[in-house]
Write a protein that holds these residues in place. Sequence first.
Motif, PDB file in Angstrom:
ATOM      1  N   PRO A  41       0.790  -1.237   0.000  1.00 55.59           N
ATOM      2  CA  PRO A  41       0.000   0.000   0.000  1.00 55.59           C
ATOM      3  C   PRO A  41       0.822   1.287   0.000  1.00 55.59           C
ATOM      4  O   PRO A  41       0.254   2.375  -0.151  1.00 55.59           O
ATOM      5  N   LEU A  63      -6.564  -3.301   9.463  1.00 59.33           N
ATOM      6  CA  LEU A  63      -6.857  -4.728   9.419  1.00 59.33           C
ATOM      7  C   LEU A  63      -6.310  -5.514  10.600  1.00 59.33           C
ATOM      8  O   LEU A  63      -6.946  -6.449  11.076  1.00 59.33           O
ATOM      9  N   LEU A 127      -1.964  -8.659  -0.443  1.00 58.58           N
ATOM     10  CA  LEU A 127      -2.164 -10.102  -0.612  1.00 58.58           C
ATOM     11  C   LEU A 127      -0.911 -10.824  -0.125  1.00 58.58           C
ATOM     12  O   LEU A 127       0.205 -10.488  -0.546  1.00 58.58           O
ATOM     13  N   GLY A 128      -1.079 -11.806   0.750  1.00 66.40           N
ATOM     14  CA  GLY A 128       0.057 -12.609   1.175  1.00 66.40           C
ATOM     15  C   GLY A 128       0.461 -13.586   0.081  1.00 66.40           C
ATOM     16  O   GLY A 128      -0.347 -13.943  -0.779  1.00 66.40           O
TER      17      GLY A 128
END
Length: 235
Positions: A41, A63, A127-128
């Motif tokens: 981000p 989050l 996203l992991g």
Amino acid sequence: QNMHVQIVKDQAAGGKAGFQIFQQALTAGAKVLGLATGSTPISIYQQLVASDLDFSQLTSVNLDEYVGLGPDHPQSYRYFMQQHLFNAKPFAHSYVPDGLNADAAAETKRYDDIIAANPIDLQLLGLGRNGHVGFNEPGTDEHSTTHKVALTQSTIDANARFFDNEDEVPRYAYSMGIGSILQAKEILIVAYGEAKAAAVAAMLQGPVTPDVPASFLQTHPNVHVILDEAAASQL
Ligand code: GLP
């Protein structure tokens, strides 16, 4: 298709594309922004910081947070948010789970109450490598709310670069659940680089399964996806 995929040249271009989605949401009246950490981000936050957008009447809800790290720890997610966004662009309220609250039941309840009182208009996600979102690791139930997570070895390895050595990487985190994330009105998920390509393909084209938590986004009505070419290379 409910997932609108945009492929960009690089992270700088992704920052501009992501910024436009934020701007549109704010123009449409968004009051609560769901925010994320990680390297992904950062280019969006740079655009937000450089803009004339004003967040002083808005609320942000992050989050996740490492259990055991406080706001002054340079690897805590609260610290990250201060450095990359909040110091330059303060919100009326910015919520991040409290990593120093050792009472997991109390902390997750407190955070779910915050989300319920502040429904998220636009949720930003990274996203992991293993398809996780927030810290919802493979196996997480789609109805999950905020919970304490034992991080997988894949995630510990991926995040070890930010710590002096792997032993210092926290083993637990508090994370919003998949169910919490899916309640956002609009979602923006961003991924860059070859290491994310398999997870991107599984998220967009694979079965909807807890093995790939990001695949649950296929069930959400309004998802924007920003990828660079390397992350899109297995589509
Ligand atoms: C961490 C965070 C996630 C993030 C992921 C990917 O595990 N909890 O929210 O999406 O890392 O990080 P990066 O953007 O640095 O690849």
